[in-house]
Each structure stands twice: as structure tokens, then as C-alpha cells.
Design a protein around this motif. Sequence first.
Motif, mmCIF file in Angstrom:
data_model
loop_
_atom_site.group_PDB
_atom_site.id
_atom_site.type_symbol
_atom_site.label_atom_id
_atom_site.label_comp_id
_atom_site.label_asym_id
_atom_site.label_seq_id
_atom_site.Cartn_x
_atom_site.Cartn_y
_atom_site.Cartn_z
ATOM 1 N N ILE A 178 0.826 -1.210 0.000
ATOM 2 C CA ILE A 178 0.000 0.000 0.000
ATOM 3 C C ILE A 178 0.865 1.267 0.000
ATOM 4 C CG2 ILE A 178 -1.618 1.304 1.461
ATOM 5 C CD1 ILE A 178 -2.889 -1.490 2.059
ATOM 6 N N GLY A 179 2.022 1.159 0.617
ATOM 7 C CA GLY A 179 2.933 2.304 0.616
ATOM 8 C C GLY A 179 3.398 2.677 -0.789
ATOM 9 N N GLU A 180 3.512 1.673 -1.644
ATOM 10 C CA GLU A 180 3.891 1.927 -3.030
ATOM 11 C C GLU A 180 2.680 2.364 -3.850
ATOM 12 O OE1 GLU A 180 7.087 1.577 -4.459
ATOM 13 O OE2 GLU A 180 7.555 1.569 -2.321
ATOM 14 N N TRP A 181 1.574 1.707 -3.576
ATOM 15 C CA TRP A 181 0.355 1.923 -4.357
ATOM 16 C C TRP A 181 -0.170 3.350 -4.204
ATOM 17 C CZ3 TRP A 181 -2.517 -0.704 -7.861
ATOM 18 C CH2 TRP A 181 -3.842 -0.300 -8.057
ATOM 19 N N SER A 182 -0.298 3.779 -2.961
ATOM 20 C CA SER A 182 -0.882 5.105 -2.757
ATOM 21 C C SER A 182 0.187 6.161 -3.001
ATOM 22 C CB SER A 182 -1.442 5.217 -1.343
ATOM 23 O OG SER A 182 -0.390 5.263 -0.425
ATOM 24 N N ASP A 183 -0.211 7.225 -3.662
ATOM 25 C CA ASP A 183 0.753 8.251 -4.033
ATOM 26 C C ASP A 183 0.070 9.611 -3.943
ATOM 27 O OD1 ASP A 183 2.674 9.853 -5.061
ATOM 28 O OD2 ASP A 183 2.587 9.047 -7.097
ATOM 29 N N PRO A 184 0.303 10.324 -2.840
ATOM 30 C CA PRO A 184 -0.375 11.619 -2.673
ATOM 31 C C PRO A 184 -0.083 12.588 -3.821
ATOM 32 C CG PRO A 184 1.221 11.181 -0.879
ATOM 33 C CD PRO A 184 1.157 9.959 -1.725
#
Lengths: 80, 637
Positions: free
Chosen positions: B232-238
Amino acid sequence: MNEDIYGKLTEILRDVFDDDSIVATPQLTANDVEAWDSVSNVRVFVAIEVEFGIRFSNAEITQLQNVGELVELIERRRVQ
Amino acid sequence: MTTEIASLPWLPRPPADFRQRCKELDPRGAASELRRLSSFFLDERHSHLIASALRRVSNSGARLEGLTRVRLAILSNSTTTFAAPAIVAAGLRYGLQIEVVEAEFSQVFQEALYPDSQLYRSKPDMVLLAMDHRGLPISPCPGEKETARQIVTRGLTEIEGLISAIRGNCRATVILQSIPGVVWPTFGNFDSALPGTLNRLISELNILFVERLIPQGILIADIANLAATVGIGEWSDPRSWNLAKIPFATRFLPLYADQVARVIGAAYGKSRKCLVLDLDNTIWGGVVGDDGIDKLVLANGHPTGEAYLEVQRAALALHSRGVVLAVCSKNEESIARAAFREHPEMLLRESHIAAFQANWEDKARNLRTIAERLGLGLEALVLLDDNAAERDLVRHALPEVAVPELPDDPAMFARTLLCAGYFESIAFTEDDRKRNEQYAANALRARLAEDSTDIESYLRSLDMTIEIGSFTQIDRQRIVQLINKTNQFNLTTRRYTEEDVKQLEYDPRVSTFQVRLRDRFGDNGLISVLICRTAGTDWIIDTWLMSCRVLKRRVEHAVLNVVVEEARSRGLKRIVGVYIPTARNGLVKNLFEELRFGLLDRVGLEESWALDVSTFVPFAVPLEVKRQPPPDRAAAL
């Protein structure tokens, strides 16, 4: 090194705009390419990030004036 | 080569002249070139190029043979502009010609609720509901258990409201995305212990989606699981969200699109059915013919040996959910079979393998043989092979067969195969569970057929019984599955969703038939479907299809006997059959003629045939027929 980046950018721009006549030069700006709007601008930067394996901040993207500045940014980012 | 899932490592990298090939796409033969181009890994650039090429060819009016047209409407509270071409590109990979209709940005409710919205005017076949948590009413309420419960219920109600509006206004199948978790640990480790935190709300909502909506016929694209798989840290991108409301990091666009296309492909019966395994250095380490059975690398406790066991475990897991297994290997057959029998660590046994081709012929030829023996099309096959040269050869000779790239390290083989999504499914039925027994029984029947001298006595020796009845709710999933994936014995190739089928069951002008077949080798399950529509004193065969596993057993004759008898009892005069030719149903080109129908009309390629009920003489059939009584509609209502 530098030429290599221009070469890759030329390929990216040709793909994104599906136009074989585009050549990435230091003076080139979004205004010179008719189809270069905000949507295709995102697509250009998506492709650049993938191609060079780097990331930009939104602030960096919005400050760029022309392709020359973009190439400088890519060079700096690659060294880091 | 990279094994990062975001780069779909099972796909070969695209050729340098990709843009050129898209540009030069000739409307003639465009379908196969498009499928070839889509078999590569396509990033955002390539996706855009191929989607433009497809649009150009399709606007020119060219018919794209073998591709199924699907109009997909996307309803989202985030930007879908960048996902759209990627979904079109991925769709080609699954034999789909997807036309994406994007609803106005952030107009989800207006689009869904107004009957004359752009969404409904576009008459979509499928609607993808791609909701981001940032546009749903799920604000965190840490520690407030009761409020949290209400928030989750309200979230579900809102989605259910959207779905019922969509279903009320069009006939599209709805695909709902599950919602990825977020990187938002305000309490740190304690977040997951506390009701009402954002991640807790999201995961509870996702569970409700699956529990409540799947039984209603909604398909789920499990994007939450996809995001968790890549991290999820890679997937989500503010950055992407802030810049253009793109819901996840843009480098995952190809992976996301492939995931969505798989679900659509599965709904249209495009999933593959058979895993063909190479042997040496694919399911065991070493070359059995050179090294001998006792020297094979295949063992628990051995780092490389475990990797090959993992490949076998993956194959077995697929087998137990109904994927057919076959072997295609350059080997001496007796030696290869001996390894299956004698190696103590082998998980795969000969009984798991429905077709075993170990010889020195080229693989393309062997793959053809496997497809023929199993009664499957080449596009049902996946070849797992460690040898890059063989993979390349098969891809060129048989572009229909899927051949995943494999990394050098066998530890990644199983994962690569499973992540590639060849065997995507939208349901798991009793027939899926039994499918492998059925294929094994087919092989036995084939052997028996070789022994029998005349076909009639062979068929009698099978002790076949068919059971014919109307559609029932309990069989509905299997019926929908057959309707959507049967290509060869299919007179009209009309596809119906679960919702459509349900309506057919209650339509007084429609009569439905489902056929099960048993023989002395086992239960073949539900194998044929027929839908008749009443028009005056005619019965028009809207749909007639049969599973290829039971071809040439005179089932169609027995079925027709029943249909005519039923028509007669209802006072109907004529049975009208329609044949709509496709690239795949040449098998039934002459069916109506063989069944003594007379040609009525020919419009373009479409033919209609008629059979007079009063003069029909039933066919003698080598099987027993059990008729289940038609449902009492009055009682059902």
C-alpha cells in the motif's frame, strides 16, 4: 549523456502525441505542440518517471519553462 | 529481467517499433495484430498508442474477428482518463474490444440516478464502479464503536443505492472495486485495534461488499488485494492525487488495467482452461533423461528443490479448482512417466494429467494435439516452460496460446504463473470441482472408442442418461457460465448475464431447458442449455449450446426429441432454429440440416431453419432420457 536524454524525450513525446515530427530541443515548450494540454502533460511526466526511474514533485513539474530545464532536472535527479 | 509485479513480468517486453506497428495497422488482419501487440507489457505510452490504433481501425468499420465487443462505462469519483486506454489495451489481451465510456468527473450520483444520463444513453454492457475512499462518506471516528458501525452501514447503503439505480436503468453487469487501505496510522500499531480508524472502516466495508453484493450478482475487482500485493505504501501516491485526482501511483496503471480486464474477460468466458507443463527445469530441477530420476532436484529442505515443489503445488491448486493439467515435454515418454510414478517427492501424479505428450516432436505440434484430445481451443491453453527458445517458438507458431515469461530463478515460477491471471474466475461451481474427473473420464472414453468397432455399440456401452429440466436457481451460475463461454457448439452465441437469465426464468413467453449427462464413467454435470421463445405458434430457438466435452454422443438428438414433444404438448406448430456463424462455431454449421430442419431464410450470414412439429419423427437415441417436469409457474409466483 545529455544527448541520450534528448533522444529518449523525443521518443516519449512522439509516443504521447503520436507524432513522428516532434524533436525534443532545449527551447521546446508545451505551447509549441498543439495537443500538449494538462492531461497530456501528466502523461508526459508519467512516461518520463518510468523511463528514467525517477520521481518529481508537483512543484518541480509546474515550475519548468522548457525542455532544456526539464533535461537539467532529469540530469540532477539521476545523479542524486 | 525484473520480477516486480507492477511490470507484469509474465509478459514479454514490447518491440522497439511498437509505435510504428500501431501506426501501420491494416484494418485487414487487424484483430490478430492487435492481439499480438497486446501480448507485450504495455506501459501508459504503449497503451495509449494501441488504444488509438484500435479506435482508428474500429471507426473505419473493420470487423475485428474473434474479439468480443464490450462497452464499459466507468463511474468514479477519481480521474479515470489515464486508466481508460490502459483498460482498452489490457482488454485486447483477453480477447475483448473494449470501448470505454467515462462518466463526467465526480458525477457518480447524477450519472447513476438520472435515467437519461450519458451513462445510460451509452447503453453499457458493464459498469465499473471505481470508488475511492476519499469520495465516500467514511470519515474516521477512532474509538467510537457504534458510530463506526453506522458509518460502514451507510457506506454500504450508498453503494447499494448506486447499484440498484444502475440495474434499474440499464442491463449492464456491475463490477465493483474493493477499496485499498491507506497509509494513515495516526495511532501507529494501535490503529488496527481501534474501531473507527480509517483502515478499519475500509476493511469492514470491503468485507460487506463481498458478503452482501456478490450473492446479488455483482462482480468484484479486488483492487484492495492488488494494492496489498504490491504494498500500500507503493500503491498510494499523494502526488498523483494532488496533481490530478489519480487514485494510485501511475506506474501501477498497467497492472490495475490488466486486473480489471481479467474480471471482464472472465465474465465473457475468456479465461483459460488448461495449464500445460513442461517438465525438465520447470516442474523439477534437472533433465530426467540425462540425470536420472534419483538426481532430480525436487525435495523439501532443499532450497531449489522447494521452488519446484512450489510450482507443483500451484499446478495442483489450479487443478483442484477445475483447471485441466497437461504435459508437453521433449522427453522419452516412458522415462518422463516413470518420474511421475517413482519419485517420492512428486506432488503431481499421472492421474492429475489429462493429456501427456512427452516425445521429440516440436512443441507447437504437441500443443495442437493436446488441444484436440481435450476438445479445447488453443486459446484455452497456457504453456509453462523454463526454456526461452521454446517459449518464443510457441508464441510465433501459436499466438493463441499464452506463454508466460519466467525469470531465471525457479523460486519465482509459481508466483509469476499465479499472478498472471490466466485462470481468472467469477464463480466456483460444483462442476468446476468435478471438471478434472470429467476430463480424465474423457480420456478413458477415447480409449474405449478405439476398441469399439461401431459407434452405435460404443455409445450404448457408455450407459448414458440425460436429465432435462427447466433452468433452476441452483444451477443458474453454471448456466450463465456455459452461456458465456461456450463457443463451438453454440448456434447463436448470445451472451446473457446472471440478471438476464433470472428474467428468462420468469418470462412466461420463454421456455428454458438445461441438460445433465451421466454415463458409466461419471457425472458430466450440466452440459447443454436451450432457450425457446414463443412467437405465435412458433417456438424460436434463441439459444442452443452444448459443452464440447460431450460432442458426438447424440445428446443433441435426444434434446430435440424432448423439445419437440414439449412444443407439441403446448400446441405449437413449428420449431424455428437460428444459426449465426462466428469464427468459432463452424462445428454446428450443418446441425439443423442434420436434424431434418428445412431452410427457411438466409439473411447475410444468418440462417433460419424450421421443423414441423406434427410430422416430426423422434430420433432413435442410444441413451436414456429422464424428463423433469416443467415448473409450475403459478406456484412459483
